[in-house]
Each structure stands twice: as C-alpha cells, then as structure tokens.
Design an enzyme around this catalytic site. Structure first.
Site, short mmCIF file in Angstrom:
data_model
loop_
_atom_site.label_atom_id
_atom_site.label_comp_id
_atom_site.label_asym_id
_atom_site.label_seq_id
_atom_site.Cartn_x
_atom_site.Cartn_y
_atom_site.Cartn_z
CE1 TYR A 162 -52.84 40.46 61.55
CE2 TYR A 162 -53.04 38.15 62.14
CZ TYR A 162 -53.09 39.48 62.50
OH TYR A 162 -53.37 39.83 63.78
CE LYS A 169 -45.73 8.31 77.39
NZ LYS A 169 -44.53 7.51 77.17
CG MET A 188 -52.64 34.25 69.67
SD MET A 188 -52.35 35.64 70.76
CE MET A 188 -50.81 36.28 70.13
NE ARG A 204 -36.27 7.34 77.51
CZ ARG A 204 -37.56 7.22 77.18
NH1 ARG A 204 -38.08 7.92 76.18
NH2 ARG A 204 -38.34 6.38 77.83
C1 LIG Z 1 -44.96 6.24 76.71
C2 LIG Z 1 -44.47 5.01 77.30
C3 LIG Z 1 -45.17 3.82 77.13
C4 LIG Z 1 -46.44 3.70 76.29
O1 LIG Z 1 -46.16 3.80 74.92
P1 LIG Z 1 -47.30 3.52 73.83
O2 LIG Z 1 -46.57 3.40 72.55
O3 LIG Z 1 -48.17 4.73 73.83
O4 LIG Z 1 -48.03 2.31 74.23
C5 LIG Z 1 -44.68 2.70 77.79
N1 LIG Z 1 -43.57 2.76 78.54
C6 LIG Z 1 -42.86 3.89 78.71
C7 LIG Z 1 -41.63 3.88 79.55
C8 LIG Z 1 -43.28 5.05 78.09
O5 LIG Z 1 -42.57 6.17 78.24
#
Ligand SMILES: *Cc1c(COP(=O)(O)O)cnc(C)c1O
Length: 411
Positions: free
Chosen positions: A303, A64, A351, A163
């Site tokens: 700046y 991700k 920028m 969550r």
């Molecule tokens: C991001 C995430 C992980 C991985 O987390 P790390 O600390 O980077 O290993 C695992 N499970 C879920 C649901 C996540 O959102």
C-alpha cells in the site's frame, strides 16, 4: 445466571477449536496459515528449575492471559504432569478453560473477576477465589448455602497497590460475615499483590506492603482463623524478596522462560552466582511463504508509498498481518527468518499479509517455513527484540497473540 450447560458449551467450543498435535514436527494441518509451537521440553526444564530454586514453597502456575499466550489447554496438562498442584487465572472464563483440562486433585484459584451470579458454579466445583469486596463475599455465602458446600476464599488484602483488595475497614466487614457464616466459608488463603516488585525503584513501597500485610494478617489470626496458604509473591518478588515466598508463590512469566525485568535477572545472577540464563524460551510463532515475486527498481511495494524499491527486489508474501497480532508499527521495521536468514519486513503490514525482502536469500519458494518469533538454524527472533520495535513489554506482546492461532505442542 450462568449455568452448567452454558459453561459446558464454552468448554466444548474450545475443545473443538483445538487443532490436534501433529505426530511429526512441522507436519501442520494444511489449513493452518500460521501457528504457535510450544516446546514441551523447554517448559518442563523451566518448571524443574523453578521447583529447585523455590523448593521451600509451593508453586502456583499463573495461566491467565491464555497462559501468557502459550495456550491454557496446552500448558495446564503439562504443568500438572510435572508436579504443579495449583493454577491461578484472572477470571471465570479462563477458569472454565483451565477446569476443562484439570485433574480433580489440582487446585484452581480465580484472582480477579467473577460475575456475581456465577458463584454457584465456582463453589460447586470447589474452585478457590480472591475476595476483595464484602458484597461479593455475601453473594458467595448465598451460593454456598444453595450448594451446601463452603466457599473457598482467599482474602486479598489492600496493602498499597491500591487496586483490588480489602482495606482494614472492609476486612473487618468480611471477617464479621465469615464469623456469622462459619460453615459456609473456608479461608483457603490470605494474600496480596505487589505494585512492581520487578524494579528497585519501588523498593520502599514493597517493604511497606509487606509490613501492611503482616499487620492485617494479625487481624485475621486474632479472630481465630488459620488460613491454609499465605501468599504474596509473583515471579519478581519470589526472586528479589525471598521472605515474601511464604507458603505459596504465584509464578507467571518465569515459567515461560522470560525474566520479569532485566533487574530481576541481575538479582538472580548475583544471588545464585549463575552467569548463563537458566531459563529456556517455550514459544515460537511460525508461518509459511505464500507467494514469491520480483519487483523492478523504481516501483513502490504494498500500500501507498511506504516502501520504494531503489533496486530490483525479490519479495516473499507471508499470510500473517495485523489481524494476527503482527503489529502495524512493524511496517518497514520488523524481521522474520526464512532459510535461517534474517529477512527485513518491507512496506506496511496489511490485515492478513506481510512482505519480506528475500533479495539476498536463494531459492525461496511457496510453502517454505517462516519464523516470526523463535529460532531457525543459527538465527533467533526474540520476543524482546520484537517488543522493542513495537514498544510493548514481553507480557503485553505474548498475551496479545490471538487465541485463534492454533497452539501446537512440539514433543
Ligand atoms: C499476573 C499475576 C501474577 C504473576 O505475575 P508474574 O510477574 O508473571 O510472575 C501473580 N499474582 C497476581 C495477582 C497476578 O495478577
């Protein structure tokens, strides 16, 4: 409804956006003013290390956040060529990108957001996904009937993070739906996520989550289901709470060479009696000097009045600014490497440009390599030192590196 044509166009756009890897190190396409290098050997080294210490369980590589800034399209092929059989992403858009570079035999899990009209694409392509809401499951079942393929679901349990996740009431509802649609749902997993396994301060809460998970899992099993994979651990939990490893662990940050927290690193070192850091950093961020000039004593630089030259200064202008993720709070504060030496960032970050003080560094000329994160000769700018300046954690700094910066694999 999102259709295959739209998704193909997302994928195509992404592929066209990729810059081909140069054959030789540092031979960058000349239009690139800044780029991120991925050290392939370092990444493979980390995978091998993780496969060795977690040999009792399957590793799902979490990609991700654009593979924590490293680039989904760059990381996924290397990982799958080195024994990774599962990937997880947060959302549908990330799934499209991972899917475009995945083998048919590799599995992909969406852990978060799927628009409700997109289950057709997800199910058709046998992509697995978390279910945290019975209404979503109902939509997925509809899509499954249309596609004549089962939805491959991971029941995400609410165990105390508060969550996403099915609480006991919603889990009952979900199981009822599954009982009524046995052909349309396959339980690929039962999972949960910890609320801060990287800190001992959350110890009691984590323990309670494990108990809650096991109790709710019993409910699933009582209905006669045998989920393929039980999983709960992220990087920190896999290290600090070995019994959370179950069938699968979802490893993000460790793959990229970072510890989730200092505490997790200590826990590892105590457990395995290692004193040196077994992980290697994978990402470097680079640019080139664009302009060099001398500024007389008594002048302000860039700046406003943020930087006053009390003596004659030699400066290098670097074509990277806050638009590229070089945080404005690094004004008068950040550091870069030029000719292997540390150069102080002076004045405000613009920028598209920053200015480095090269007064003590000899013979700097336009075109010389600038390191923003990473190593040059004997000096290193760490992500952690970088993020201390900007008050960001590693995770945040890495994932905020813009997608638009090309990722180049260094063989
Ligand atoms: C991001 C995430 C992980 C991985 O987390 P790390 O600390 O980077 O290993 C695992 N499970 C879920 C649901 C996540 O959102």
């Amino acid at each position: 409804m999102i259709n295959n044509k739209q998704i193909t166009s997302v994928i195509r756009k992404k592929q066209n956006g990729n810059v081909p890897s140069p054959k030789k190190e540092h031979r960058m396409p000349s239009y690139t003013r800044t780029w991120i290098e991925i050290d392939k050997a370092a990444y493979i080294h980390n995978l091998k290390f993780l496969q060795q210490i977690f040999q009792d369980t399957e590793i799902a590589a979490v990609v991700k956040g654009n593979a924590y800034g490293h680039g989904i399209e760059q990381i996924v092929p290397i990982a799958q060529n080195n024994g990774i059989k599962y990937f997880t992403v947060f959302s549908l858009d990330e799934a499209c990108r991972a899917f475009s570079v995945m083998n048919k035999t590799t599995k992909l899990i969406i852990m978060g957001y799927i628009p409700n009209d997109s289950y057709d694409w997800v199910i058709k392509n046998e992509i697995e996904f978390f279910v945290y809401e019975p209404g979503d499951l109902a939509d997925a079942i509809k899509a499954s009937k249309l596609q004549k393929k089962p939805a491959l679901v991971h029941l995400e349990l609410e165990t105390g993070m508060n969550r996403t996740g099915l609480d006991e009431h919603n889990l009952k509802k979900a199981l009822k739906l599954i009982n009524e649609n046995k052909k349309n749902v396959h339980i690929a997993g039962v999972c949960t996520h910890f609320a801060g396994a990287e800190s001992i301060a959350n110890h009691v809460r984590i323990k309670r989550q494990i108990i809650n998970y096991n109790r709710q899992l019993l409910q699933v099993k009582k209905e006669g289901y045998q989920p393929d994979k039980l999983h709960m651990a992220c990087s920190a939990a896999a290290i600090s709470y070995p019994r959370t490893r179950k069938d699968l662990i979802r490893v993000g940050i460790l793959q990229y060479g970072f510890w989730p927290s200092f505490e997790t690193r200590i826990a590892y070192m105590q457990k395995y009696k290692h004193t040196v850091d077994p992980l290697r950093r994978v990402l470097s961020w680079k640019s080139r000097v664009m302009h060099v000039k001398t500024v007389e004593a008594g002048e302000f630089i860039s700046y406003g009045t943020a930087f006053f030259a009390s003596e004659k200064k030699k400066i290098a202008v670097v074509p990277v600014g806050y638009a590229d993720g070089f945080n404005r709070s690094l004004s008068n504060n950040g550091r870069v490497l030029i000719h292997g030496k540390i150069a102080q960032v002076i004045g405000t970050i613009n920028m598209n440009m920053l200015i480095a003080d090269i007064t003590p560094i000899k013979n700097v000329k336009p075109g010389d390599e600038v390191v923003l994160i990473g190593k040059q000769k004997n000096n290193t700018i760490n992500v952690s030192s970088f993020s201390e300046f900007t008050q960001q954690v590693n995770y945040e700094l890495l994932t905020r590196l813009p997608d638009s910066i090309p990722r180049i694999i260094k063989e």
